[in-house]
Scaffold this motif. Sequence first.
Motif, PDB file in Angstrom:
ATOM      1  N   SER A  20       0.887  -1.336  -0.146  1.00 41.61           N
ATOM      2  CA  SER A  20       0.056   0.113  -0.025  1.00 41.61           C
ATOM      3  C   SER A  20       0.759   1.244   0.092  1.00 41.61           C
ATOM      4  O   SER A  20       1.906   1.152   0.202  1.00 41.61           O
ATOM      5  CB  SER A  20      -0.820   0.020   1.137  1.00 41.61           C
ATOM      6  N   ASN A  21       0.255   2.335  -0.206  1.00 42.63           N
ATOM      7  CA  ASN A  21       1.005   3.648  -0.349  1.00 42.63           C
ATOM      8  C   ASN A  21       2.256   3.488  -1.156  1.00 42.63           C
ATOM      9  O   ASN A  21       3.373   4.103  -0.808  1.00 42.63           O
ATOM     10  CB  ASN A  21       1.432   4.023   0.810  1.00 42.63           C
TER      11      ASN A  21
ATOM     12  N   THR B 131      -4.035  -7.348   4.296  1.00 42.11           N
ATOM     13  CA  THR B 131      -3.592  -5.914   4.185  1.00 42.11           C
ATOM     14  C   THR B 131      -2.284  -5.550   3.720  1.00 42.11           C
ATOM     15  O   THR B 131      -1.983  -4.341   3.424  1.00 42.11           O
ATOM     16  CB  THR B 131      -4.334  -5.253   5.340  1.00 42.11           C
ATOM     17  N   LEU B 132      -1.448  -6.525   3.629  1.00 37.50           N
ATOM     18  CA  LEU B 132      -0.134  -6.450   3.102  1.00 37.50           C
ATOM     19  C   LEU B 132      -0.106  -7.055   2.002  1.00 37.50           C
ATOM     20  O   LEU B 132      -0.924  -7.709   1.248  1.00 37.50           O
ATOM     21  CB  LEU B 132       0.897  -7.229   4.016  1.00 37.50           C
TER      22      LEU B 132
ATOM     23  N   SER C   6      -4.252 -12.371  13.105  1.00 35.69           N
ATOM     24  CA  SER C   6      -3.133 -11.777  12.005  1.00 35.69           C
ATOM     25  C   SER C   6      -3.339 -10.275  12.335  1.00 35.69           C
ATOM     26  O   SER C   6      -4.506  -9.778  12.199  1.00 35.69           O
ATOM     27  CB  SER C   6      -3.374 -12.207  10.873  1.00 35.69           C
ATOM     28  N   PRO C   7      -2.321  -9.688  12.392  1.00 38.85           N
ATOM     29  CA  PRO C   7      -2.398  -8.133  12.182  1.00 38.85           C
ATOM     30  C   PRO C   7      -2.726  -7.677  10.898  1.00 38.85           C
ATOM     31  O   PRO C   7      -2.925  -6.254  10.516  1.00 38.85           O
ATOM     32  CB  PRO C   7      -0.946  -7.651  12.392  1.00 38.85           C
ATOM     33  N   TYR C   8      -2.791  -8.684   9.901  1.00 37.45           N
ATOM     34  CA  TYR C   8      -3.024  -8.265   8.650  1.00 37.45           C
ATOM     35  C   TYR C   8      -4.287  -9.105   7.862  1.00 37.45           C
ATOM     36  O   TYR C   8      -4.255  -9.157   6.559  1.00 37.45           O
ATOM     37  CB  TYR C   8      -1.779  -8.483   7.578  1.00 37.45           C
ATOM     38  N   ASN C   9      -5.155  -9.353   8.755  1.00 32.91           N
ATOM     39  CA  ASN C   9      -6.256 -10.148   8.266  1.00 32.91           C
ATOM     40  C   ASN C   9      -6.214 -11.280   7.382  1.00 32.91           C
ATOM     41  O   ASN C   9      -7.034 -11.690   6.731  1.00 32.91           O
ATOM     42  CB  ASN C   9      -7.071  -8.997   7.365  1.00 32.91           C
ATOM     43  N   PHE C  10      -5.039 -12.017   7.519  1.00 34.28           N
ATOM     44  CA  PHE C  10      -5.052 -13.183   6.919  1.00 34.28           C
ATOM     45  C   PHE C  10      -3.745 -14.008   7.571  1.00 34.28           C
ATOM     46  O   PHE C  10      -2.491 -13.655   7.123  1.00 34.28           O
ATOM     47  CB  PHE C  10      -4.557 -12.982   5.419  1.00 34.28           C
TER      48      PHE C  10
END
Lengths: 544, 544
Positions: free
Chosen positions: A176-177, B136-137, B513-517
């Motif tokens: 992202s970004n 999210t990553l 997961s801090p990244y939703n997966f």
Amino acid sequence: MIKTLIVFFSLISSIASAQDYYGVELRERWLLKAEKSKPQLSAEIKKPKAVVKLIEDQNSFQGWKAEKVGAISDFYEKSFKSQSSTVIDFGEHLTGYFTFSIKASQNALHGPLRLKLIFGEVPAELATPFDPYPGTLSRAWLQDEIVTLTELPAKVALSRRMSFRYLKIELLASPSNFDFKISDIQFKSVTSVVNRPDSLSSSASPMIVAIDKVGLSTLKECMQTVYEDGPKRDRRLWTGDLYLEALANAYSFKNHDLTKRCLYLLAGVSKPSGFLYPCVFEAPEPHTQEGGFLFEYSLLYNAALKEYVIATNDKETGLDLWPVAKRQVENISKHLDANGLLNTQRAERDGWWLFVDWREGLEKQASVQGIMIFSIQETLALAKLLGKENEVAYLKELETRMTKAARTLYNKESGLFLSGSAKQVSFASQCWMIISGVASKAEAQSALKAIAIKKDAVKPGTPYLMHYYITALIKCGLNKEAKSVMEDYWGGMVKKGADTFWEAYDPDNEKLSPYNFFPINSYCHAWSCTPVYFIRKYPAIFQK
Amino acid sequence: MIKTLIVFFSLISSIASAQDYYGVELRERWLLKAEKSKPQLSAEIKKPKAVVKLIEDQNSFQGWKAEKVGAISDFYEKSFKSQSSTVIDFGEHLTGYFTFSIKASQNALHGPLRLKLIFGEVPAELATPFDPYPGTLSRAWLQDEIVTLTELPAKVALSRRMSFRYLKIELLASPSNFDFKISDIQFKSVTSVVNRPDSLSSSASPMIVAIDKVGLSTLKECMQTVYEDGPKRDRRLWTGDLYLEALANAYSFKNHDLTKRCLYLLAGVSKPSGFLYPCVFEAPEPHTQEGGFLFEYSLLYNAALKEYVIATNDKETGLDLWPVAKRQVENISKHLDANGLLNTQRAERDGWWLFVDWREGLEKQASVQGIMIFSIQETLALAKLLGKENEVAYLKELETRMTKAARTLYNKESGLFLSGSAKQVSFASQCWMIISGVASKAEAQSALKAIAIKKDAVKPGTPYLMHYYITALIKCGLNKEAKSVMEDYWGGMVKKGADTFWEAYDPDNEKLSPYNFFPINSYCHAWSCTPVYFIRKYPAIFQK
């Protein structure tokens, strides 16, 4: 070189152990000569020409066209994310190696970047999803590759050789970004073509000039370290393609060493029995696809060798490979019936593949009968060139007997040759009965005139058979018709935007595919290049 | 080297133009020293251990386990097609480069072959489809690569560095009537670890021995040319991870040059204002992710530098980087209220990132207040080591004032520290109030005892905060509890089959997961390795 030699040796040893018709030493010499004739590829750096958009359009080939929407310089300047799925047009068909540069344009790369690159020869290929894949050949021929980058800036080089005109670049994943720019897209285009062919006569029509140009591009792209059948798909040397490409080459680029190499390669990897496999793979060392025996291709080898000797006067090579030619025709008698007519069922039961054309339902008896007679004639001509007539004197009688048998396929009423028990009427049968001289000139003319308007005749499926159709037309003096057929058929491809001629082309079914999925078709195919040969061999017919 | 220097120079020039706090020459010297301390990676060739099958099992970590079903030698012997989707187990977590050999076993390769290789650190990662990707990553962190082969035999080498224990090999496409064999699977495992650490005392319990072993593997895998936070994902140097890894390294592998390199790298790429960015990327030249400022990580740099000087007595480096440490603490007063308490809203409005732990809803005021005080103490200790007390004398008064302010967060009734206007009770707040000495020993003990049984307390989300939890327990003398927490938490991972310690671990939610997966989580993560440090620094607590 050393590695190759060792592999040759082990290959040869294993053949030798099965009682080799030619013997180890001869094969070794042939393969060494093939290696010595291997061309250096010349490379040229090509740059992309435009950014295009794929637009669905019923009037375009296969329903899609590529329309210019921007300049490459603009594409380089803009960040990529908004441009994902961009299609780049190189403006011509190219074969070789792809590189580009990529750098961050917004923040540093803080996670990997993943791109998909899809290379296509024609617009519809890129517009059609590859998966789920319905085709019958390996899905992996389709030219899509995924690139994962963990560091930027980077220069990316794909190691896989690609063959294409259009390239779609898709962003699959990125942090992202973050955004980036692609630049300096380059393609190292390779070919073994060195010479420029002579220009056509100034009186040649624009359509003939256009057909010739596309034919030359097709041939150039297929001329690598062998005559490839298609630089995108198959990429191997097939005897049938070799024959046609060598004819076209002899009248254009004149890289006769490539022909020589291919003739030696095929000989070197032939069966222990001395009969030829239909194709050769070059790497990692010359080898074939065992099991397959394409009967008529083994016979066409002799025609290719004869044409090579005529084009080069290289009788040394002709004599060197004469045992191979002599051996091939020994198969001809094997599955003839008492009258001298081919028994196709018996041949096929014996594992022989009879090809003739990619056209479902085609009955092949008449065609292969014709090819056998033609091969006898070509072999006799080769023998004469090499002073070897006495070694194949028996062929004369065989030719006469088989021609007589073939006459029984002629139907006086319709003026057409009928094939098999189904008495099928096809273009293929007429063509080969004419090329082999079974039909008289008058019969030939009336057969070709009749077939042209016969609604239920089995039509050609590929430019490969179309080559023999033109040959037949010229042979019986239907010169105007030959030109007109070429302008209709190959000209049809030109009108539909072909940069190179296609493997399969049926004007009535643009998505015809021998492999159940038209994007896997080859759109730059060796056997389609032969207008180059006709236009230049018969200037009076085609250039006036 | 020349290229690197040129890039350094242009980086430095652009920083200089924005009025550089340290000046161009100093940065250049720092980055050159970082380069000089860059370790040579040592490589070891590793072979796969077994063929395994992934089995769904509610009693296994994340619901999946890998069970041995065959020997590698059998896998090599059998043709591949019947074995597609085979999972190979290397028996340990490895980071490096993958190669294998492949050759035809049935007919020659007559069309390309396409394989998908998926590398996973834990079984569930391979059992969970990556797409459609909900994380999210960048999806590209997931380690799946496609290989297209056009010639066999071949030796395939993936250029991308992989980090994994399990490998799934899937056949995506191949020609018909063709099969192949894979063999000679090798993995070049890389690390900058050279020394073997001392063995533990023979009185250490099997669980402590096991935790130590997994901790050492974690650290070894993360020690590359920097301390990476995770060799599978992120792969960059973060200050917070550096601090913990350097502690663990100082008590085990003792590769102090790596710590030195990392301290110099962070200094070299710091902001023009002299404050530190939280992370560094090494390639193609050292750079950071501009924009992000993780306040507490900049403060922990000072603790890392102090520990380095203590471990090495390398005062030259300490003095060289002292200006950086001195600069970091100048931020501390910036967003304090009149009483000396951090105003987190103001800090966040200013773009500061306050991290503390990956745990949604965590209130960070008390924790960051504690980290600030801790950093002051570490900086004063460093100043003393370097004879620089006079340059930071002002910190003494600041520490007193901030400690007094922090006392207002203490709730006598519950015996717990409360954070923010929501008066949130969390493990994080208690830990940092204790580590910073805000809590008395008696308060600390009762706070940690109270929080352990408080149902609505915000629990740690990661081994990172768990490190500070253990630190706090030891600091207030709850040694038995420290050991018990380690055995429960890190021991819990060991019992669940961890080869290396995980980035995120909540015993009650294995798919956190801090990244939703969860497959994108790092399962070998720097900040989780610190049992190595505790076990070896406090043998009386952990090895008896």
